[in-house]
Scaffold this motif. Structure first.
Motif, PDB file in Angstrom:
ATOM      1  N   ALA A  35       0.834  -1.211   0.000  1.00 52.36           N
ATOM      2  CA  ALA A  35       0.000   0.000   0.000  1.00 52.36           C
ATOM      3  C   ALA A  35       0.864   1.254   0.000  1.00 52.36           C
ATOM      4  CB  ALA A  35      -0.936  -0.008   1.214  1.00 52.36           C
ATOM      5  N   ILE A  36       1.898   1.269   0.815  1.00 54.21           N
ATOM      6  CA  ILE A  36       2.817   2.414   0.834  1.00 54.21           C
ATOM      7  C   ILE A  36       3.495   2.562  -0.524  1.00 54.21           C
ATOM      8  CG2 ILE A  36       4.979   3.302   1.824  1.00 54.21           C
ATOM      9  CD1 ILE A  36       4.054   2.095   4.519  1.00 54.21           C
ATOM     10  N   GLY A  37       3.854   1.436  -1.132  1.00 54.12           N
ATOM     11  CA  GLY A  37       4.504   1.460  -2.439  1.00 54.12           C
ATOM     12  C   GLY A  37       3.616   2.012  -3.545  1.00 54.12           C
ATOM     13  N   ILE A  38       2.321   1.925  -3.371  1.00 51.28           N
ATOM     14  CA  ILE A  38       1.391   2.505  -4.346  1.00 51.28           C
ATOM     15  C   ILE A  38       1.096   3.957  -3.996  1.00 51.28           C
ATOM     16  CG2 ILE A  38      -1.000   2.434  -5.184  1.00 51.28           C
ATOM     17  CD1 ILE A  38      -0.793  -0.648  -4.947  1.00 51.28           C
ATOM     18  N   LEU A  39       0.884   4.244  -2.715  1.00 55.15           N
ATOM     19  CA  LEU A  39       0.446   5.573  -2.295  1.00 55.15           C
ATOM     20  C   LEU A  39       1.535   6.637  -2.411  1.00 55.15           C
ATOM     21  CD1 LEU A  39      -1.752   4.583   0.763  1.00 55.15           C
ATOM     22  CD2 LEU A  39      -2.512   5.281  -1.520  1.00 55.15           C
ATOM     23  N   LEU A  40       2.779   6.324  -2.057  1.00 55.35           N
ATOM     24  CA  LEU A  40       3.831   7.342  -2.147  1.00 55.35           C
ATOM     25  C   LEU A  40       4.063   7.820  -3.580  1.00 55.35           C
ATOM     26  CD1 LEU A  40       6.624   6.482   0.456  1.00 55.35           C
ATOM     27  CD2 LEU A  40       5.130   8.460   0.389  1.00 55.35           C
ATOM     28  N   PRO A  41       4.230   6.928  -4.555  1.00 55.37           N
ATOM     29  CA  PRO A  41       4.381   7.422  -5.932  1.00 55.37           C
ATOM     30  C   PRO A  41       3.133   8.155  -6.431  1.00 55.37           C
ATOM     31  CG  PRO A  41       5.225   5.207  -5.778  1.00 55.37           C
ATOM     32  CD  PRO A  41       4.522   5.492  -4.481  1.00 55.37           C
ATOM     33  N   SER A  42       1.954   7.695  -6.017  1.00 58.70           N
ATOM     34  CA  SER A  42       0.727   8.396  -6.411  1.00 58.70           C
ATOM     35  C   SER A  42       0.744   9.815  -5.871  1.00 58.70           C
ATOM     36  CB  SER A  42      -0.504   7.657  -5.880  1.00 58.70           C
ATOM     37  OG  SER A  42      -0.579   6.369  -6.440  1.00 58.70           O
ATOM     38  N   ALA A  43       1.140   9.965  -4.612  1.00 60.98           N
ATOM     39  CA  ALA A  43       1.239  11.300  -4.017  1.00 60.98           C
ATOM     40  C   ALA A  43       2.286  12.126  -4.750  1.00 60.98           C
ATOM     41  CB  ALA A  43       1.592  11.191  -2.539  1.00 60.98           C
ATOM     42  N   PHE A  44       3.363  11.482  -5.186  1.00 58.10           N
ATOM     43  CA  PHE A  44       4.405  12.169  -5.949  1.00 58.10           C
ATOM     44  C   PHE A  44       3.821  12.791  -7.212  1.00 58.10           C
ATOM     45  CE2 PHE A  44       7.207  11.616  -9.659  1.00 58.10           C
ATOM     46  CZ  PHE A  44       8.183  12.550  -9.364  1.00 58.10           C
ATOM     47  N   PHE A  45       3.075  12.009  -7.963  1.00 63.56           N
ATOM     48  CA  PHE A  45       2.519  12.520  -9.220  1.00 63.56           C
ATOM     49  C   PHE A  45       1.470  13.599  -8.980  1.00 63.56           C
ATOM     50  CE2 PHE A  45       4.168   8.404 -10.791  1.00 63.56           C
ATOM     51  CZ  PHE A  45       5.045   8.925 -11.716  1.00 63.56           C
ATOM     52  N   ILE A  46       0.643  13.406  -7.979  1.00 65.88           N
ATOM     53  CA  ILE A  46      -0.369  14.418  -7.675  1.00 65.88           C
ATOM     54  C   ILE A  46       0.294  15.715  -7.235  1.00 65.88           C
ATOM     55  CG2 ILE A  46      -2.202  15.036  -6.044  1.00 65.88           C
ATOM     56  CD1 ILE A  46      -3.021  12.030  -6.148  1.00 65.88           C
ATOM     57  N   LYS A  47       1.268  15.613  -6.340  1.00 64.25           N
ATOM     58  CA  LYS A  47       1.944  16.811  -5.844  1.00 64.25           C
ATOM     59  C   LYS A  47       2.780  17.479  -6.919  1.00 64.25           C
ATOM     60  CE  LYS A  47       0.482  16.712  -1.626  1.00 64.25           C
ATOM     61  NZ  LYS A  47      -0.410  17.731  -1.109  1.00 64.25           N
ATOM     62  N   SER A  48       3.352  16.702  -7.839  1.00 65.81           N
ATOM     63  CA  SER A  48       4.173  17.321  -8.883  1.00 65.81           C
ATOM     64  C   SER A  48       3.313  18.077  -9.889  1.00 65.81           C
ATOM     65  CB  SER A  48       5.023  16.270  -9.598  1.00 65.81           C
ATOM     66  OG  SER A  48       4.214  15.397 -10.349  1.00 65.81           O
ATOM     67  N   MET A  49       2.026  17.765  -9.955  1.00 69.46           N
ATOM     68  CA  MET A  49       1.131  18.467 -10.870  1.00 69.46           C
ATOM     69  C   MET A  49       0.411  19.623 -10.183  1.00 69.46           C
ATOM     70  SD  MET A  49      -0.323  15.093 -12.790  1.00 69.46           S
ATOM     71  CE  MET A  49      -1.543  15.975 -13.719  1.00 69.46           C
ATOM     72  N   TYR A  50       0.537  19.686  -8.883  1.00 66.02           N
ATOM     73  CA  TYR A  50      -0.147  20.701  -8.093  1.00 66.02           C
ATOM     74  C   TYR A  50       0.567  22.045  -8.211  1.00 66.02           C
ATOM     75  CZ  TYR A  50      -1.632  23.202  -3.883  1.00 66.02           C
ATOM     76  OH  TYR A  50      -2.097  24.136  -3.007  1.00 66.02           O
ATOM     77  N   GLN A  51      -0.179  23.086  -8.434  1.00 66.66           N
ATOM     78  CA  GLN A  51       0.418  24.421  -8.486  1.00 66.66           C
ATOM     79  C   GLN A  51      -0.098  25.202  -7.302  1.00 66.66           C
ATOM     80  OE1 GLN A  51      -0.253  26.604 -12.065  1.00 66.66           O
ATOM     81  NE2 GLN A  51       0.863  28.380 -11.355  1.00 66.66           N
ATOM     82  N   LYS A  52       0.796  25.692  -6.502  1.00 64.51           N
ATOM     83  CA  LYS A  52       0.404  26.454  -5.316  1.00 64.51           C
ATOM     84  C   LYS A  52      -0.274  27.754  -5.731  1.00 64.51           C
ATOM     85  CE  LYS A  52       2.140  28.508  -1.110  1.00 64.51           C
ATOM     86  NZ  LYS A  52       3.260  28.801  -0.287  1.00 64.51           N
ATOM     87  N   GLU A  53      -1.436  27.978  -5.164  1.00 65.66           N
ATOM     88  CA  GLU A  53      -2.145  29.214  -5.427  1.00 65.66           C
ATOM     89  C   GLU A  53      -1.597  30.291  -4.512  1.00 65.66           C
ATOM     90  OE1 GLU A  53      -6.330  28.668  -5.142  1.00 65.66           O
ATOM     91  OE2 GLU A  53      -6.266  26.807  -6.285  1.00 65.66           O
ATOM     92  N   GLU A  54      -1.188  31.392  -5.085  1.00 67.84           N
ATOM     93  CA  GLU A  54      -0.614  32.454  -4.272  1.00 67.84           C
ATOM     94  C   GLU A  54      -1.453  33.697  -4.338  1.00 67.84           C
ATOM     95  OE1 GLU A  54       3.672  32.555  -3.969  1.00 67.84           O
ATOM     96  OE2 GLU A  54       3.668  31.314  -5.763  1.00 67.84           O
TER      97      GLU A  54
END
Length: 131
Positions: free
Chosen positions: A112-131
């Motif tokens: 589960a960790i092996g699936i969730l960490l990379p998933s979080a990586f891709f989601i966070k890498s596409m996330y743009q911080k709203e300023e």
């Protein structure tokens, strides 16, 4: 002794997962080499932590077999345990080493960790911080 090893390993895994989410490098958009390196280090730490868990469990009983029918025990060498941890974390699951007993629970958690960490990586890498 095994409780101490399990506790240390679980704390180590928890710290690696916490460190991943606490870091702010993921806020930038697009591919970030620093985030990728952080993910790699975190996954490596989780893999080593679970290897330690499997080692602690193997001190009391057989934890890996080659077949559920024959129940041929796998020697719990560091090489075998690290290999099992790696194929479990990366969800490869070749099927050449099969967990039994309590090891199954830890293998599910590691997968589960092996699936969730990379998933979080891709989601966070596409996330743009709203300023």
């Amino acid at each position: 002794m095994n409780i101490i090893l399990l506790t240390i390993a679980l704390l180590f895994i928890g710290l690696n997962v916490f460190w991943f989410f606490k870091r702010q490098t993921y806020i930038q958009t697009g591919f970030d080499g620093r985030l990728f390196a952080q993910l790699f280090v975190s996954l490596s730490g989780v893999m080593l932590g679970f290897t330690l868990i499997y080692y602690a469990l193997s001190r009391d009983s057989v934890i890996l077999v080659t077949s559920l029918e024959s129940m041929n025990a796998v020697e719990p060498t560091w090489e075998n345990l690290l290999y099992f941890s790696g194929v479990t974390l990366l969800s490869i699951g070749f099927g050449d080493l099969l967990p039994i007993g309590l090891t199954r629970l830890f293998a599910i958690l590691e997968g589960a960790i092996g699936i969730l960490l990379p998933s979080a990586f891709f989601i966070k890498s596409m996330y743009q911080k709203e300023e």
